[in-house]
Design a protein around this motif. Structure first.
Motif, PDB file in Angstrom:
ATOM      1  N   ARG A  35       0.980  -1.188  -0.031  1.00  0.00           N
ATOM      2  CA  ARG A  35       0.016  -0.003   0.056  1.00  0.00           C
ATOM      3  C   ARG A  35       0.737   1.089   0.179  1.00  0.00           C
ATOM      4  O   ARG A  35       0.559   2.326  -0.630  1.00  0.00           O
ATOM      5  CB  ARG A  35      -1.044  -0.135   1.315  1.00  0.00           C
ATOM      6  CG  ARG A  35      -2.071  -1.197   1.071  1.00  0.00           C
ATOM      7  CD  ARG A  35      -2.572  -1.607   2.275  1.00  0.00           C
ATOM      8  NE  ARG A  35      -3.223  -2.892   2.254  1.00  0.00           N
ATOM      9  CZ  ARG A  35      -2.737  -4.034   1.984  1.00  0.00           C
ATOM     10  NH1 ARG A  35      -1.331  -4.172   2.012  1.00  0.00           N
ATOM     11  NH2 ARG A  35      -3.626  -5.108   1.801  1.00  0.00           N
ATOM     12  N   ALA A  36       1.813   1.315   0.830  1.00  0.00           N
ATOM     13  CA  ALA A  36       2.948   2.224   0.698  1.00  0.00           C
ATOM     14  C   ALA A  36       3.526   2.619  -0.665  1.00  0.00           C
ATOM     15  O   ALA A  36       3.577   3.551  -1.045  1.00  0.00           O
ATOM     16  CB  ALA A  36       4.133   2.289   1.963  1.00  0.00           C
ATOM     17  N   LYS A  37       3.999   1.407  -1.255  1.00  0.00           N
ATOM     18  CA  LYS A  37       4.769   1.327  -2.437  1.00  0.00           C
ATOM     19  C   LYS A  37       3.639   2.174  -3.522  1.00  0.00           C
ATOM     20  O   LYS A  37       3.925   2.882  -4.337  1.00  0.00           O
ATOM     21  CB  LYS A  37       4.909   0.164  -3.007  1.00  0.00           C
ATOM     22  CG  LYS A  37       6.226  -0.572  -2.349  1.00  0.00           C
ATOM     23  CD  LYS A  37       6.649  -1.706  -3.021  1.00  0.00           C
ATOM     24  CE  LYS A  37       7.604  -2.679  -2.360  1.00  0.00           C
ATOM     25  NZ  LYS A  37       7.678  -3.748  -2.590  1.00  0.00           N
ATOM     26  N   LEU A  38       2.523   1.775  -3.317  1.00  0.00           N
ATOM     27  CA  LEU A  38       1.173   2.193  -4.314  1.00  0.00           C
ATOM     28  C   LEU A  38       1.097   3.594  -4.295  1.00  0.00           C
ATOM     29  O   LEU A  38       1.364   4.469  -5.227  1.00  0.00           O
ATOM     30  CB  LEU A  38      -0.178   1.485  -3.801  1.00  0.00           C
ATOM     31  CG  LEU A  38      -1.242   1.717  -4.967  1.00  0.00           C
ATOM     32  CD1 LEU A  38      -0.989   0.622  -6.193  1.00  0.00           C
ATOM     33  CD2 LEU A  38      -2.364   0.998  -4.215  1.00  0.00           C
ATOM     34  N   ILE A  39       1.099   4.226  -2.941  1.00  0.00           N
ATOM     35  CA  ILE A  39       1.007   5.476  -2.597  1.00  0.00           C
ATOM     36  C   ILE A  39       1.999   6.400  -3.075  1.00  0.00           C
ATOM     37  O   ILE A  39       2.081   7.442  -3.916  1.00  0.00           O
ATOM     38  CB  ILE A  39       0.953   5.651  -1.121  1.00  0.00           C
ATOM     39  CG1 ILE A  39      -0.695   5.165  -0.589  1.00  0.00           C
ATOM     40  CG2 ILE A  39       0.778   7.327  -0.776  1.00  0.00           C
ATOM     41  CD1 ILE A  39      -0.841   5.338   0.624  1.00  0.00           C
ATOM     42  N   LEU A  40       3.462   5.981  -2.981  1.00  0.00           N
ATOM     43  CA  LEU A  40       4.466   6.547  -3.500  1.00  0.00           C
ATOM     44  C   LEU A  40       4.647   6.584  -5.019  1.00  0.00           C
ATOM     45  O   LEU A  40       5.060   7.644  -5.580  1.00  0.00           O
ATOM     46  CB  LEU A  40       5.747   6.079  -2.974  1.00  0.00           C
ATOM     47  CG  LEU A  40       5.939   5.887  -1.337  1.00  0.00           C
ATOM     48  CD1 LEU A  40       7.272   5.316  -0.777  1.00  0.00           C
ATOM     49  CD2 LEU A  40       6.131   7.378  -0.611  1.00  0.00           C
ATOM     50  N   LYS A  41       4.316   5.527  -5.460  1.00  0.00           N
ATOM     51  CA  LYS A  41       4.407   5.437  -6.794  1.00  0.00           C
ATOM     52  C   LYS A  41       3.452   6.632  -7.629  1.00  0.00           C
ATOM     53  O   LYS A  41       3.714   7.164  -8.519  1.00  0.00           O
ATOM     54  CB  LYS A  41       3.968   4.116  -7.578  1.00  0.00           C
ATOM     55  CG  LYS A  41       5.107   3.156  -7.438  1.00  0.00           C
ATOM     56  CD  LYS A  41       5.748   3.085  -8.901  1.00  0.00           C
ATOM     57  CE  LYS A  41       6.874   1.840  -9.106  1.00  0.00           C
ATOM     58  NZ  LYS A  41       7.739   1.984  -8.425  1.00  0.00           N
ATOM     59  N   ILE A  42       2.387   6.583  -6.967  1.00  0.00           N
ATOM     60  CA  ILE A  42       1.368   7.672  -7.569  1.00  0.00           C
ATOM     61  C   ILE A  42       1.543   9.161  -7.347  1.00  0.00           C
ATOM     62  O   ILE A  42       1.493  10.093  -8.077  1.00  0.00           O
ATOM     63  CB  ILE A  42      -0.140   7.133  -6.984  1.00  0.00           C
ATOM     64  CG1 ILE A  42      -0.630   5.792  -7.481  1.00  0.00           C
ATOM     65  CG2 ILE A  42      -1.220   8.546  -7.439  1.00  0.00           C
ATOM     66  CD1 ILE A  42      -1.837   5.427  -6.862  1.00  0.00           C
ATOM     67  N   ALA A  43       2.188   9.146  -5.863  1.00  0.00           N
ATOM     68  CA  ALA A  43       2.371  10.739  -5.510  1.00  0.00           C
ATOM     69  C   ALA A  43       3.559  11.408  -5.268  1.00  0.00           C
ATOM     70  O   ALA A  43       3.771  12.522  -4.735  1.00  0.00           O
ATOM     71  CB  ALA A  43       1.336  10.849  -4.422  1.00  0.00           C
ATOM     72  N   GLY A  44       4.587  10.419  -5.532  1.00  0.00           N
ATOM     73  CA  GLY A  44       5.970  10.999  -5.109  1.00  0.00           C
ATOM     74  C   GLY A  44       6.205  10.910  -3.754  1.00  0.00           C
ATOM     75  O   GLY A  44       5.906  10.028  -3.115  1.00  0.00           O
ATOM     76  N   SER A  45       7.129  11.685  -3.186  1.00  0.00           N
ATOM     77  CA  SER A  45       7.771  11.583  -1.935  1.00  0.00           C
ATOM     78  C   SER A  45       7.449  13.047  -0.912  1.00  0.00           C
ATOM     79  O   SER A  45       8.552  13.041  -0.040  1.00  0.00           O
ATOM     80  CB  SER A  45       9.128  11.083  -2.075  1.00  0.00           C
ATOM     81  OG  SER A  45       9.816  11.889  -2.781  1.00  0.00           O
ATOM     82  N   GLY A  46       6.629  13.561  -1.275  1.00  0.00           N
ATOM     83  CA  GLY A  46       6.339  14.980  -0.118  1.00  0.00           C
ATOM     84  C   GLY A  46       6.226  14.554   1.041  1.00  0.00           C
ATOM     85  O   GLY A  46       5.631  13.396   1.331  1.00  0.00           O
ATOM     86  N   LEU A  47       6.177  15.156   2.098  1.00  0.00           N
ATOM     87  CA  LEU A  47       5.912  14.981   3.414  1.00  0.00           C
ATOM     88  C   LEU A  47       4.536  14.449   3.714  1.00  0.00           C
ATOM     89  O   LEU A  47       4.581  13.155   4.342  1.00  0.00           O
ATOM     90  CB  LEU A  47       6.242  16.222   4.345  1.00  0.00           C
ATOM     91  CG  LEU A  47       6.147  15.641   5.967  1.00  0.00           C
ATOM     92  CD1 LEU A  47       6.994  14.502   6.255  1.00  0.00           C
ATOM     93  CD2 LEU A  47       6.522  17.159   6.694  1.00  0.00           C
ATOM     94  N   SER A  48       3.577  14.951   3.048  1.00  0.00           N
ATOM     95  CA  SER A  48       2.067  14.424   3.098  1.00  0.00           C
ATOM     96  C   SER A  48       2.072  13.026   2.570  1.00  0.00           C
ATOM     97  O   SER A  48       1.116  12.448   3.257  1.00  0.00           O
ATOM     98  CB  SER A  48       1.041  15.400   2.717  1.00  0.00           C
ATOM     99  OG  SER A  48       1.177  16.616   3.179  1.00  0.00           O
ATOM    100  N   VAL A  49       2.630  12.856   1.670  1.00  0.00           N
ATOM    101  CA  VAL A  49       2.489  11.547   0.841  1.00  0.00           C
ATOM    102  C   VAL A  49       3.299  10.386   1.757  1.00  0.00           C
ATOM    103  O   VAL A  49       2.702   9.338   1.997  1.00  0.00           O
ATOM    104  CB  VAL A  49       3.311  11.447  -0.734  1.00  0.00           C
ATOM    105  CG1 VAL A  49       3.276  10.268  -1.188  1.00  0.00           C
ATOM    106  CG2 VAL A  49       2.599  12.502  -1.460  1.00  0.00           C
ATOM    107  N   ILE A  50       4.355  10.804   2.436  1.00  0.00           N
ATOM    108  CA  ILE A  50       5.117   9.907   3.140  1.00  0.00           C
ATOM    109  C   ILE A  50       4.283   9.488   4.490  1.00  0.00           C
ATOM    110  O   ILE A  50       4.034   8.412   4.882  1.00  0.00           O
ATOM    111  CB  ILE A  50       6.260  10.349   3.971  1.00  0.00           C
ATOM    112  CG1 ILE A  50       7.397  10.794   2.596  1.00  0.00           C
ATOM    113  CG2 ILE A  50       7.119   9.361   4.753  1.00  0.00           C
ATOM    114  CD1 ILE A  50       8.095   9.444   1.851  1.00  0.00           C
TER     115      ILE A  50
END
Ligand code: FPP
Ligand code: MG
Length: 298
Positions: A35-50
């Motif tokens: 799930r984390a990989k999915l989120i990072l792949k879609i939205a990059g690595s900003g603080l809110s995304v992390i």
């Protein structure tokens, strides 16, 4: 970037300032962090995304802690589950702590993201209840099975993709469809592996689902093609502790009728549909993570 998510979870845990919780969390195997990989792949690595990725993984971990208590499961990811090591009370409370800390942090992201994730947790809980209730019956209704796995598993992947899309300013609807298909395929493969995988690789006994009363997709398809005498035999084995002869009876018929292939094909179709959808949005990178859903041993 996944390491930034790990660090964020560790930081959230450290915030709690409780040695026992830190020790218990340290003993949880991490899993694949899909799930984390999915989120990072879609939205990059900003603080809110992390942060969102860390929160979702904490909620997922909490749900598995509770699930292992509900399922009386003593093995998780080939290791003793937390309930096996410390008992049900500790496992439930650690789940509560991870879950509520995750929700506390969710308030700091945005109300839109909070709504998407919390709605998924409602679905997750409804799905788990449905799973337990269905396992007391010999369910042969595929639509009922699909609704249950959507709620239990796909809803959080759908929400992960949707929340990531919102954070990245992308189309929420399309990404949610992608996440939903991935989640459905993931659970179908999970249910197939319960039948096909080696108990050592899987980290739990084979055909455990059927013994637990779960008539997953392969069992629904198998029942459809059996003759009336065999139908009765299959029904008589439901929720039973299976002897190796009985296990072989099921496995042989699954082989004869190509049930695993049929079930796998259905999961593969969902993944391919998800990949095609993302290709239309120029997201070729999202096909790799989709393939990971179907190409796994445990
Ligand atoms: C695993 O299913 C279970 C889930 C994916 C969802 C569990 C949800 C809850 C317990 C309710 C929500 C609770 C909280 C604290 C958020 P499975 O038993 O088919 O899979 P397994 O083989 O991995 O155990
Ligand atoms: Mg379980």
């Amino acid at each position: 970037m996944l390491s930034a998510v790990e660090r964020k979870i560790e930081q959230f845990i450290a915030d709690l300032n409780d040695k026992e919780v830190s020790k218990l969390y340290g003993q949880l195997p991490h899993g694949k962090r899909l799930r984390a990989k999915l989120i990072l792949k879609i939205a990059g690595s900003g603080l809110s995304v992390i942060k969102t990725a860390a929160i979702v993984e904490m909620i997922h971990a909490a749900s598995l802690l509770h699930d292992d208590v509900i399922d009386d499961a003593y093995i998780r990811r080939a290791k003793p589950s937390l309930n096996a090591l410390y008992g049900n009370k500790t496992a439930i409370m650690l789940g509560d702590i991870l879950y509520s800390k995750g929700f506390l942090e969710l308030n700091n992201i945005s109300s839109e993201v909070a709504k998407i994730i919390s709605n998924a947790v409602v679905q997750l809980s409804l799905g788990e209840l449905k799973d337990v209730s269905l396992s007391k019956t010999f369910n042969l209704d595929k639509e009922v099975y699909l609704e249950m796995i959507y709620q239990k598993t796909a809803s959080l992947m759908e929400a992960s993709a949707g929340a990531a899309a919102v954070l990245a300013g992308k189309s929420q609807e399309a990404y949610m469809t992608y996440g939903r298909n991935l989640g459905l395929a993931f659970q179908m493969i999970d249910d197939i592996l319960d039948i096909t995988a080696d108990a050592a690789i899987l980290g739990k006994p084979a055909l455990h689902d059927f013994e637990e009363g779960k008539t997953t997709l392969p069992y629904i398809y198998l029942y459809e093609v059996l003759d009336s005498k065999e139908k009765e035999t299959l029904k008589s084995l439901h929720t039973k502790q299976l002897s190796s002869e009985e296990q072989n009876w099921i496995l042989e018929r699954m082989r004869t009728h190509k049930i695993i292939e049929k079930s796998f094909f259905e999961a593969k179709e969902l993944v391919e549909e998800a990949i095609e959808l993302m290709d239309r949005y120029g997201e070729e990178a999202l096909s790799g993570i989709a393939m990971q859903m179907i190409d796994r041993e445990f």
